[in-house]
Scaffold this motif. Structure first.
Motif, PDB file in Angstrom:
ATOM      1  N   HIS A   1       0.846  -1.198   0.000  1.00  0.00           N
ATOM      2  CA  HIS A   1       0.000   0.000   0.000  1.00  0.00           C
ATOM      3  C   HIS A   1       0.879   1.245   0.000  1.00  0.00           C
ATOM      4  O   HIS A   1       0.717   2.125   0.844  1.00  0.00           O
ATOM      5  N   ASP A   2       1.823   1.327  -0.903  1.00  0.00           N
ATOM      6  CA  ASP A   2       2.691   2.494  -1.007  1.00  0.00           C
ATOM      7  C   ASP A   2       3.106   2.632  -2.471  1.00  0.00           C
ATOM      8  O   ASP A   2       2.668   1.833  -3.314  1.00  0.00           O
ATOM      9  N   PRO A   3       3.922   3.624  -2.843  1.00  0.00           N
ATOM     10  CA  PRO A   3       4.260   3.812  -4.259  1.00  0.00           C
ATOM     11  C   PRO A   3       4.955   2.632  -4.926  1.00  0.00           C
ATOM     12  O   PRO A   3       4.967   2.547  -6.156  1.00  0.00           O
ATOM     13  N   THR A   4       5.554   1.701  -4.149  1.00  0.00           N
ATOM     14  CA  THR A   4       6.148   0.521  -4.776  1.00  0.00           C
ATOM     15  C   THR A   4       5.082  -0.379  -5.402  1.00  0.00           C
ATOM     16  O   THR A   4       5.406  -1.293  -6.160  1.00  0.00           O
ATOM     17  N   ALA A   5       3.805  -0.101  -5.106  1.00  0.00           N
ATOM     18  CA  ALA A   5       2.715  -0.843  -5.731  1.00  0.00           C
ATOM     19  C   ALA A   5       2.709  -0.667  -7.248  1.00  0.00           C
ATOM     20  O   ALA A   5       2.142  -1.494  -7.961  1.00  0.00           O
TER      21      ALA A   5
ATOM     22  N   MET B   1       2.290   9.948  -0.799  1.00  0.00           N
ATOM     23  CA  MET B   1       3.527   9.398  -0.267  1.00  0.00           C
ATOM     24  C   MET B   1       4.632   9.465  -1.318  1.00  0.00           C
ATOM     25  O   MET B   1       4.359   9.401  -2.516  1.00  0.00           O
ATOM     26  N   VAL B   2       5.865   9.601  -0.863  1.00  0.00           N
ATOM     27  CA  VAL B   2       7.042   9.537  -1.727  1.00  0.00           C
ATOM     28  C   VAL B   2       7.907   8.378  -1.244  1.00  0.00           C
ATOM     29  O   VAL B   2       8.091   8.188  -0.045  1.00  0.00           O
ATOM     30  N   SER B   3       8.430   7.582  -2.178  1.00  0.00           N
ATOM     31  CA  SER B   3       9.256   6.436  -1.836  1.00  0.00           C
ATOM     32  C   SER B   3      10.486   6.414  -2.737  1.00  0.00           C
ATOM     33  O   SER B   3      10.382   6.690  -3.940  1.00  0.00           O
ATOM     34  N   GLY B   4      11.645   6.106  -2.165  1.00  0.00           N
ATOM     35  CA  GLY B   4      12.871   6.057  -2.951  1.00  0.00           C
ATOM     36  C   GLY B   4      13.805   4.974  -2.454  1.00  0.00           C
ATOM     37  O   GLY B   4      13.700   4.505  -1.313  1.00  0.00           O
TER      38      GLY B   4
ATOM     39  N   LEU C   1       6.059   8.455  -6.448  1.00  0.00           N
ATOM     40  CA  LEU C   1       5.131   9.132  -5.552  1.00  0.00           C
ATOM     41  C   LEU C   1       3.715   8.731  -5.897  1.00  0.00           C
ATOM     42  O   LEU C   1       3.409   8.342  -7.027  1.00  0.00           O
ATOM     43  N   SER C   2       2.842   8.825  -4.909  1.00  0.00           N
ATOM     44  CA  SER C   2       1.418   8.553  -5.088  1.00  0.00           C
ATOM     45  C   SER C   2       0.630   9.796  -4.691  1.00  0.00           C
ATOM     46  O   SER C   2       0.965  10.475  -3.722  1.00  0.00           O
TER      47      SER C   2
END
Length: 223
Positions: free
Chosen positions: A24-28, A42-45, A61-62
């Motif tokens: 349930h985060d941008p890696t989806a 959200m931002v994910s890196g 990002l989402s």
């Protein structure tokens, strides 16, 4: 290693990639676009140092909206200073290998318990000056069902997920022959539940939880 065979996210790595039902985060964008529905803003890196001076980078990002949640991101695998030779005694020259996947996705809730989503992929490969672009499409769904008690376990959440990766298969031609990325079927299920309860310093009760996940992956053409 083929770019699309390694997904992003420390959480997914810690769980062996068995996150198709729980992400349930941008890696989806990679694991299951249906998970974008509950990602929020959200931002994910991620940045990994790989063997031989290679690197693996991910940034996404989402963005939630009244229609659903949009996601945008990119994965890139790069290695420079690869020595290429045309003969055994050739001193050689340096070439590089860059594989990029640019992703745009969307996920939204369909019912109280189920969501669905899709990710469009644009692949951009450059191997020693041989270049090509291709595009593909992934689709997925997720479901969650809470339950108060089951076999002595309390406050359970059952999760289910499925994804067709490369539903539209990306194709690249770097030299003469065209290569297609095979279609993959990924599925999974899991259950999380309360284990112990304990008061913290402020007197508020905290609940620890455990999770059991199961997943499978089937690649077209593999035995």
């Amino acid at each position: 290693t083929q770019l699309l065979s390694q997904g992003p996210g420390a959480g997914a790595a810690a769980l062996g990639g068995a996150v198709v039902s729980t992400v349930h985060d941008p890696t989806a964008l990679y694991w299951n676009p249906a998970g974008l529905a509950d990602a929020g803003g959200m931002v994910s890196g991620e940045h990994l140092f790989l063997f031989g001076g290679a690197r693996y980078d991910f940034l996404a990002l989402s963005v939630p909206s009244r229609y659903g949640t949009f996601g945008i991101g990119a994965i890139q695998r790069n290695r420079d200073n690869i020595v290429a030779r045309s003969a055994i005694d050739d001193p050689g020259y340096n070439v590089s290998n860059t594989q990029s996947d640019y992703m745009v996705g969307f996920g939204r809730a369909l019912t109280e318990h189920w969501s669905a989503g899709a990710t469009a992929n644009v692949l951009d490969f450059n191997l020693a000056g041989y270049k090509d672009k291709g595009w593909g499409l992934d689709a997925g769904t997720q479901g969650e069902y809470p339950q108060d008690e089951f076999w002595g376990l309390k406050r359970l959440v059952w999760s289910f997920g499925a994804q067709i990766k490369n539903l539209v298969e990306p194709k690249l031609t770097l030299m003469e022959d065209s290569e297609a990325f095979p279609r993959e079927l990924r599925g999974g299920a899991g259950v999380s539940f309360q284990t112990t309860s304990r008061p913290n310093v402020g007197g508020v009760i905290s609940h620890d939880r455990a999770m059991i996940l199961l997943s499978f992956r089937r690649v077209t053409g593999d035995s």
